[in-house]
Design a protein around this motif. Structure first.
Motif, PDB file in Angstrom:
ATOM      1  N   ALA A 126      -7.890  -5.617  -2.520  1.00 52.44           N
ATOM      2  CA  ALA A 126      -8.566  -4.423  -3.387  1.00 52.44           C
ATOM      3  C   ALA A 126      -9.245  -3.589  -1.942  1.00 52.44           C
ATOM      4  CB  ALA A 126      -9.722  -5.166  -4.110  1.00 52.44           C
ATOM      5  N   LEU A 127      -8.455  -3.758  -1.177  1.00 51.34           N
ATOM      6  CA  LEU A 127      -8.758  -2.457   0.129  1.00 51.34           C
ATOM      7  C   LEU A 127      -8.002  -1.311  -0.312  1.00 51.34           C
ATOM      8  CD1 LEU A 127      -7.891  -4.651   3.529  1.00 51.34           C
ATOM      9  CD2 LEU A 127     -10.279  -3.862   2.722  1.00 51.34           C
ATOM     10  N   ALA A 128      -6.879  -1.178  -0.870  1.00 52.09           N
ATOM     11  CA  ALA A 128      -6.378  -0.025  -1.183  1.00 52.09           C
ATOM     12  C   ALA A 128      -6.065  -0.037  -2.800  1.00 52.09           C
ATOM     13  CB  ALA A 128      -5.070   0.216  -0.582  1.00 52.09           C
ATOM     14  N   ASP A 129      -5.928   1.191  -3.456  1.00 47.66           N
ATOM     15  CA  ASP A 129      -5.697   1.329  -4.837  1.00 47.66           C
ATOM     16  C   ASP A 129      -4.130   1.216  -4.919  1.00 47.66           C
ATOM     17  OD1 ASP A 129      -4.668   3.915  -4.038  1.00 47.66           O
ATOM     18  OD2 ASP A 129      -6.631   4.816  -5.008  1.00 47.66           O
ATOM     19  N   ALA A 130      -3.602   1.356  -6.056  1.00 49.65           N
ATOM     20  CA  ALA A 130      -2.220   1.453  -6.487  1.00 49.65           C
ATOM     21  C   ALA A 130      -1.493   2.686  -5.837  1.00 49.65           C
ATOM     22  CB  ALA A 130      -2.081   1.717  -7.991  1.00 49.65           C
ATOM     23  N   SER A 131      -2.194   3.697  -5.370  1.00 53.57           N
ATOM     24  CA  SER A 131      -1.668   4.753  -4.834  1.00 53.57           C
ATOM     25  C   SER A 131      -1.510   4.861  -3.137  1.00 53.57           C
ATOM     26  CB  SER A 131      -2.251   6.041  -5.155  1.00 53.57           C
ATOM     27  OG  SER A 131      -3.442   6.228  -4.607  1.00 53.57           O
ATOM     28  N   GLY A 132      -2.244   3.522  -2.935  1.00 54.09           N
ATOM     29  CA  GLY A 132      -2.347   3.371  -1.260  1.00 54.09           C
ATOM     30  C   GLY A 132      -3.553   3.805  -0.693  1.00 54.09           C
ATOM     31  N   GLN A 133      -4.552   4.423  -1.525  1.00 52.71           N
ATOM     32  CA  GLN A 133      -5.650   5.162  -0.961  1.00 52.71           C
ATOM     33  C   GLN A 133      -6.644   3.999  -0.587  1.00 52.71           C
ATOM     34  OE1 GLN A 133      -5.637   8.459   0.063  1.00 52.71           O
ATOM     35  NE2 GLN A 133      -3.592   8.194  -0.568  1.00 52.71           N
ATOM     36  N   ALA A 134      -7.513   4.356   0.331  1.00 51.42           N
ATOM     37  CA  ALA A 134      -8.599   3.232   0.617  1.00 51.42           C
ATOM     38  C   ALA A 134      -9.518   3.436  -0.527  1.00 51.42           C
ATOM     39  CB  ALA A 134      -9.202   3.860   1.933  1.00 51.42           C
ATOM     40  N   ILE A 135     -10.066   2.391  -1.066  1.00 47.11           N
ATOM     41  CA  ILE A 135     -11.160   2.264  -2.120  1.00 47.11           C
ATOM     42  C   ILE A 135     -12.566   2.141  -1.383  1.00 47.11           C
ATOM     43  CG2 ILE A 135     -12.231   0.497  -3.614  1.00 47.11           C
ATOM     44  CD1 ILE A 135      -9.291  -0.428  -4.326  1.00 47.11           C
TER      45      ILE A 135
ATOM     46  N   PHE B 206       3.391 -10.576   3.734  1.00 44.46           N
ATOM     47  CA  PHE B 206       3.130  -9.809   5.058  1.00 44.46           C
ATOM     48  C   PHE B 206       3.181  -8.203   4.480  1.00 44.46           C
ATOM     49  CE2 PHE B 206       4.096 -13.559   6.952  1.00 44.46           C
ATOM     50  CZ  PHE B 206       3.671 -13.512   8.275  1.00 44.46           C
ATOM     51  N   ALA B 207       4.054  -7.863   3.648  1.00 45.65           N
ATOM     52  CA  ALA B 207       3.988  -6.549   3.156  1.00 45.65           C
ATOM     53  C   ALA B 207       2.809  -6.101   2.550  1.00 45.65           C
ATOM     54  CB  ALA B 207       5.243  -6.434   2.326  1.00 45.65           C
ATOM     55  N   ALA B 208       2.513  -6.981   1.627  1.00 41.82           N
ATOM     56  CA  ALA B 208       1.175  -6.584   1.051  1.00 41.82           C
ATOM     57  C   ALA B 208      -0.104  -6.493   2.100  1.00 41.82           C
ATOM     58  CB  ALA B 208       0.506  -7.647   0.091  1.00 41.82           C
ATOM     59  N   ALA B 209      -0.204  -7.318   2.999  1.00 41.54           N
ATOM     60  CA  ALA B 209      -1.248  -7.231   4.112  1.00 41.54           C
ATOM     61  C   ALA B 209      -1.229  -5.902   4.781  1.00 41.54           C
ATOM     62  CB  ALA B 209      -1.049  -8.394   4.749  1.00 41.54           C
ATOM     63  N   ARG B 210       0.237  -5.440   5.110  1.00 38.99           N
ATOM     64  CA  ARG B 210       0.318  -4.353   5.912  1.00 38.99           C
ATOM     65  C   ARG B 210      -0.168  -3.056   5.004  1.00 38.99           C
ATOM     66  NH1 ARG B 210       6.042  -6.153   8.852  1.00 38.99           N
ATOM     67  NH2 ARG B 210       5.123  -7.693  10.042  1.00 38.99           N
ATOM     68  N   ALA B 211       0.266  -3.134   3.772  1.00 39.60           N
ATOM     69  CA  ALA B 211       0.119  -2.033   2.917  1.00 39.60           C
ATOM     70  C   ALA B 211      -1.550  -1.889   2.486  1.00 39.60           C
ATOM     71  CB  ALA B 211       0.534  -2.290   1.596  1.00 39.60           C
ATOM     72  N   GLN B 212      -2.301  -3.025   2.602  1.00 39.95           N
ATOM     73  CA  GLN B 212      -3.718  -2.852   2.190  1.00 39.95           C
ATOM     74  C   GLN B 212      -4.391  -2.445   3.323  1.00 39.95           C
ATOM     75  OE1 GLN B 212      -5.225  -3.460  -0.828  1.00 39.95           O
ATOM     76  NE2 GLN B 212      -3.404  -3.477  -1.359  1.00 39.95           N
ATOM     77  N   LEU B 213      -3.866  -2.785   4.758  1.00 37.27           N
ATOM     78  CA  LEU B 213      -4.562  -2.263   6.112  1.00 37.27           C
ATOM     79  C   LEU B 213      -4.408  -0.930   6.499  1.00 37.27           C
ATOM     80  CD1 LEU B 213      -4.258  -5.129   8.380  1.00 37.27           C
ATOM     81  CD2 LEU B 213      -6.487  -4.372   6.966  1.00 37.27           C
ATOM     82  N   ALA B 214      -3.162  -0.320   5.696  1.00 37.06           N
ATOM     83  CA  ALA B 214      -2.512   1.104   6.060  1.00 37.06           C
ATOM     84  C   ALA B 214      -3.634   2.257   6.140  1.00 37.06           C
ATOM     85  CB  ALA B 214      -1.520   1.401   5.161  1.00 37.06           C
ATOM     86  N   PRO B 215      -4.594   2.208   5.188  1.00 38.64           N
ATOM     87  CA  PRO B 215      -5.443   3.300   5.218  1.00 38.64           C
ATOM     88  C   PRO B 215      -6.652   3.322   5.978  1.00 38.64           C
ATOM     89  CG  PRO B 215      -5.643   2.068   3.071  1.00 38.64           C
ATOM     90  CD  PRO B 215      -4.424   1.586   3.820  1.00 38.64           C
TER      91      PRO B 215
END
Length: 299
Positions: A125-134, A169-178
């Motif tokens: 729940a760091l990022a939303d479905a669009s990849g934006q920082a919550i 790994f993909a999920a972790a990287r996506a959540q940290l991306a923003p």
């Protein structure tokens, strides 16, 4: 005189919140719900022994695992330890944001998110479905070894054997991306929020961390994923999880942590202890017993 009519029967539980005080710091347990899962992920134990331990504790089998997050209010600031599952796992989880709202705390009020580690039930729940920082105004803190692990391509290629899988790994990287421009990496013993010190507890992941919260003479250890299934792993600390990156180290860290908190009579919070997750660990002969803390209305 007739009593007034009863209101409709409740359709949901009250918000999953519990406030605790540590000196001048207020810690709020914020439930993210729970996950149902297979007992097959528990290792170094016979399946019938898992069933026995769960049944004797009046727990469902296969296992049900609580998912907890913790809000820290200290020095006029707010930090969140872990974010829970988000909307990507089971319908019974992903409740953190709703419960946080019930505590009158909006995501933009959080200035620091501290991660115990980057497994999806702790960071999705760091990022939303669009990849934006919550958490638009938050710095994200994690142990330097944790980031290094999830960025390691060789580790990703070995992930299938550990039970984590490449999607982790993909999920972790996506959540940290923003948050890439506002990551705060730390080492063991660093004070990373007022009254909050990192405690490196490796094994489950290389950078798995707990957090010691201290104010005045009082303290509380958030021990992260030291246990996932308390009814099994407290009496049987040698039991590891398929998700442990280094199972032998995870078991050794668990034994060392058990010894420390029992010796020090340290109050603890756990991400997978049954909500609200606050307890003590008592020695019983050669083993241990988890003693949930009694609820205190005057926090």
């Amino acid at each position: 005189m007739q009593p007034s009519p009863l209101p409709p029967l409740p359709a949901e539980q009250v918000p999953g919140l519990q406030h605790l005080r540590v000196g001048e710091i207020v810690v709020t347990a914020v439930s993210d719900g729970f996950l149902n899962g297979s007992n097959a992920v528990l290792q170094n134990i016979a399946p019938e022994e898992i069933d026995r331990l769960l049944t004797e504790s009046f727990r469902p089998t296969p296992r049900r695992t609580s998912v907890n997050t913790f809000l820290i209010r200290s020095g006029g600031r707010a930090a969140l330890i872990d974010t829970g599952c988000g909307g990507s796992m089971q319908a019974s989880a992903g409740k953190m944001l709703g419960n946080l709202a019930a505590a009158n705390v909006a995501p933009e009020m959080i200035d620091t998110v501290l991660l115990t580690h980057l497994h999806p039930d702790h960071s999705n729940a760091l990022a939303d479905a669009s990849g934006q920082a919550i958490f638009a105004n938050a710095t994200v803190g994690l142990h330097a070894a944790e980031l290094a692990y999830w960025e390691d391509e060789a580790a990703a290629s070995r992930a299938g054997a550990s039970g984590q899988g490449v999607p982790y790994f993909a999920a972790a990287r996506a959540q940290l991306a923003p948050y890439r421009d506002r990551l705060a990496l730390f080492a063991d013993g660093a004070e990373i929020f007022p009254g909050v010190t990192a405690v490196h507890l490796p094994g489950h992941t290389p950078g798995h961390c707990g957090y010691m919260i201290a104010s005045g003479e009082d303290s509380l250890l958030i021990w992260g994923d030291i246990v996932h299934v308390p009814e099994v792993q407290v009496p049987r600390p040698e039991v590891t999880m398929q998700f442990d990156v280094d199972p032998a180290q995870a078991a050794e860290t668990r034994r060392r942590t058990f010894d420390r908190v029992a010796t020090d009579r340290q109050r603890i919070l756990g991400m997978h202890l049954h909500f609200p997750g606050c307890a003590h660990l008592a020695r019983t002969g050669e083993g241990y017993r988890l003693v949930p803390e009694a609820r205190d209305l005057a926090f």
